[in-house]
Motif scaffolding. Sequence first.
Motif, short mmCIF file in Angstrom:
data_model
loop_
_atom_site.label_atom_id
_atom_site.label_comp_id
_atom_site.label_asym_id
_atom_site.label_seq_id
_atom_site.Cartn_x
_atom_site.Cartn_y
_atom_site.Cartn_z
N LEU A 37 1.31 -9.48 -2.49
CA LEU A 37 0.12 -8.64 -2.45
C LEU A 37 0.24 -7.54 -1.40
O LEU A 37 -0.05 -6.37 -1.68
CB LEU A 37 -1.12 -9.50 -2.16
CG LEU A 37 -1.59 -10.41 -3.30
CD1 LEU A 37 -2.67 -11.35 -2.80
CD2 LEU A 37 -2.11 -9.56 -4.46
N GLY A 38 0.65 -7.91 -0.19
CA GLY A 38 0.78 -6.92 0.88
C GLY A 38 1.80 -5.85 0.54
O GLY A 38 1.56 -4.66 0.78
N GLY A 39 2.94 -6.26 -0.02
CA GLY A 39 3.97 -5.30 -0.39
C GLY A 39 3.49 -4.34 -1.46
O GLY A 39 3.70 -3.12 -1.36
N ALA A 40 2.82 -4.89 -2.49
CA ALA A 40 2.31 -4.02 -3.56
C ALA A 40 1.26 -3.06 -3.04
O ALA A 40 1.24 -1.88 -3.40
CB ALA A 40 1.74 -4.89 -4.69
N VAL A 194 -7.06 3.80 -6.77
CA VAL A 194 -7.83 2.64 -7.24
C VAL A 194 -6.96 1.39 -7.23
O VAL A 194 -7.41 0.31 -6.82
CB VAL A 194 -8.39 2.90 -8.66
CG1 VAL A 194 -9.08 1.65 -9.19
CG2 VAL A 194 -9.34 4.07 -8.65
N THR A 195 -5.70 1.51 -7.65
CA THR A 195 -4.79 0.36 -7.64
C THR A 195 -4.59 -0.16 -6.23
O THR A 195 -4.65 -1.38 -5.98
CB THR A 195 -3.43 0.75 -8.25
OG1 THR A 195 -3.61 1.23 -9.58
CG2 THR A 195 -2.49 -0.45 -8.26
N ALA A 196 -4.34 0.74 -5.28
CA ALA A 196 -4.15 0.35 -3.89
C ALA A 196 -5.39 -0.34 -3.34
O ALA A 196 -5.30 -1.38 -2.66
CB ALA A 196 -3.80 1.57 -3.04
N ALA A 197 -6.57 0.22 -3.63
CA ALA A 197 -7.82 -0.36 -3.13
C ALA A 197 -8.02 -1.77 -3.67
O ALA A 197 -8.40 -2.69 -2.93
CB ALA A 197 -9.00 0.53 -3.52
N LEU A 198 -7.75 -1.95 -4.97
CA LEU A 198 -7.92 -3.27 -5.58
C LEU A 198 -6.95 -4.28 -4.98
O LEU A 198 -7.32 -5.44 -4.70
CB LEU A 198 -7.71 -3.17 -7.09
CG LEU A 198 -7.94 -4.45 -7.90
CD1 LEU A 198 -9.38 -4.92 -7.75
CD2 LEU A 198 -7.62 -4.22 -9.37
N TYR A 203 -5.75 -8.72 -1.33
CA TYR A 203 -5.01 -9.15 -0.14
C TYR A 203 -5.96 -9.71 0.91
O TYR A 203 -5.65 -10.72 1.57
CB TYR A 203 -4.23 -7.97 0.44
CG TYR A 203 -3.59 -8.25 1.78
CD1 TYR A 203 -2.38 -8.91 1.87
CD2 TYR A 203 -4.22 -7.86 2.97
CE1 TYR A 203 -1.79 -9.18 3.10
CE2 TYR A 203 -3.65 -8.11 4.20
CZ TYR A 203 -2.44 -8.77 4.26
OH TYR A 203 -1.87 -9.04 5.49
N GLY A 204 -7.13 -9.09 1.07
CA GLY A 204 -8.10 -9.54 2.07
C GLY A 204 -8.60 -10.95 1.80
O GLY A 204 -8.99 -11.66 2.74
N GLU A 208 -2.08 -14.24 2.84
CA GLU A 208 -0.90 -13.47 3.28
C GLU A 208 -1.16 -12.77 4.61
O GLU A 208 -2.28 -12.36 4.90
CB GLU A 208 -0.53 -12.42 2.23
CG GLU A 208 0.16 -12.98 1.00
CD GLU A 208 0.70 -11.86 0.11
OE1 GLU A 208 0.93 -10.74 0.62
OE2 GLU A 208 0.89 -12.11 -1.09
N VAL A 209 -0.08 -12.65 5.38
CA VAL A 209 -0.15 -11.92 6.66
C VAL A 209 1.04 -10.95 6.69
O VAL A 209 2.18 -11.36 6.52
CB VAL A 209 -0.08 -12.88 7.86
CG1 VAL A 209 -0.09 -12.07 9.15
CG2 VAL A 209 -1.24 -13.85 7.83
N LEU A 210 0.76 -9.68 6.89
CA LEU A 210 1.84 -8.70 6.93
C LEU A 210 2.71 -8.91 8.16
O LEU A 210 2.20 -9.07 9.27
CB LEU A 210 1.27 -7.27 6.96
CG LEU A 210 0.67 -6.74 5.66
CD1 LEU A 210 0.05 -5.36 5.91
CD2 LEU A 210 1.74 -6.65 4.57
N PRO A 211 4.02 -8.92 7.99
CA PRO A 211 4.93 -9.07 9.14
C PRO A 211 5.04 -7.74 9.89
O PRO A 211 4.56 -6.71 9.43
CB PRO A 211 6.26 -9.44 8.48
CG PRO A 211 6.21 -8.75 7.15
CD PRO A 211 4.76 -8.81 6.72
N ALA A 212 5.68 -7.78 11.02
CA ALA A 212 5.91 -6.56 11.79
C ALA A 212 6.85 -5.63 11.02
O ALA A 212 7.78 -6.08 10.35
CB ALA A 212 6.51 -6.90 13.15
#
Length: 301
Positions: A37-40, A194-198, A203-204, A208-212
Amino acid sequence: MQIKGERAATACGLVAILLWSTASGLIRSVSEIFGPLGGAALIYSLGAIMLVMFLGRPRLRSTSSFYLIIGTALFVAYEVCLSLALGYASNSNQAIELGVVNYLWPCLTVLLAIVMNGQKARWIIVPGTVLALFGIVWVVSGNGLSLPAIMANVASNPLSYSLALACAITFALYCNVTRRYAGGQSLVGLFFIVTAALLWIKYGFSSEVLPAFTLGGGLQLLAAGIAMAGGYALWNIGIIRGNLTLLATASYSAPVLSSAFAAVWLGASLTLQFWQGAVLVTVGSLICWLATRERSASQTK
């Protein structure tokens, strides 16, 4: 970006196919670093920024309400399904295989164009399409042509395979709806936003937790953003003003290009049967292209 003439627009669509051929491998590698999710979400956020910078803000006033709603829904559905199908793949080999399943969309685009947009084609497009479809079945089968093997393969990750199949259907619909209702307008920038927002919303609600960020991860993210944003910007020009049937049939070659790039990029080892299936898809595309060329020639006599 002003493109005049059918040939120039068709050329844009062909370049888009080359860019997309790198997308599956890049999406998979970015998802391995930042999560599915975070990567997309990062890819489409970066892509949205690029599109707004180079194409400007989407012009909504001259776009029909029908296309604004339906076009957006189909595009977003496709992108979310594609990103998650590749991100949730069990391994790199399966991700490449799912990418081939996604490439059912070119033949579906041609078939839907006949039904939805009155596209005319010669009869030999049928065996060409059948051959391309058989190539995809040959890839998914894994070891010989066995229905149990296909079912077992799909059952190992039904979510990803279902998402990949949904990709093929939704993008074929999107291409034809865009051709008929876009009115010459490209809303790909809006679609990316719109895709990014969704994806960020999803993701929220995830764990998942985004790495450094690292230099390597950042460069891969940048490459994926360029491949996706550049591909779609050029593809929309192609399907709005270019030869849709030619672009759809030429897209049959993308599984070979995409698989070759992904195999090298991800370090995956693909079987002989996989490559046989990919070649069958390409041969099917050439037959379809021959069908369209023969028809064009006959019409000019």
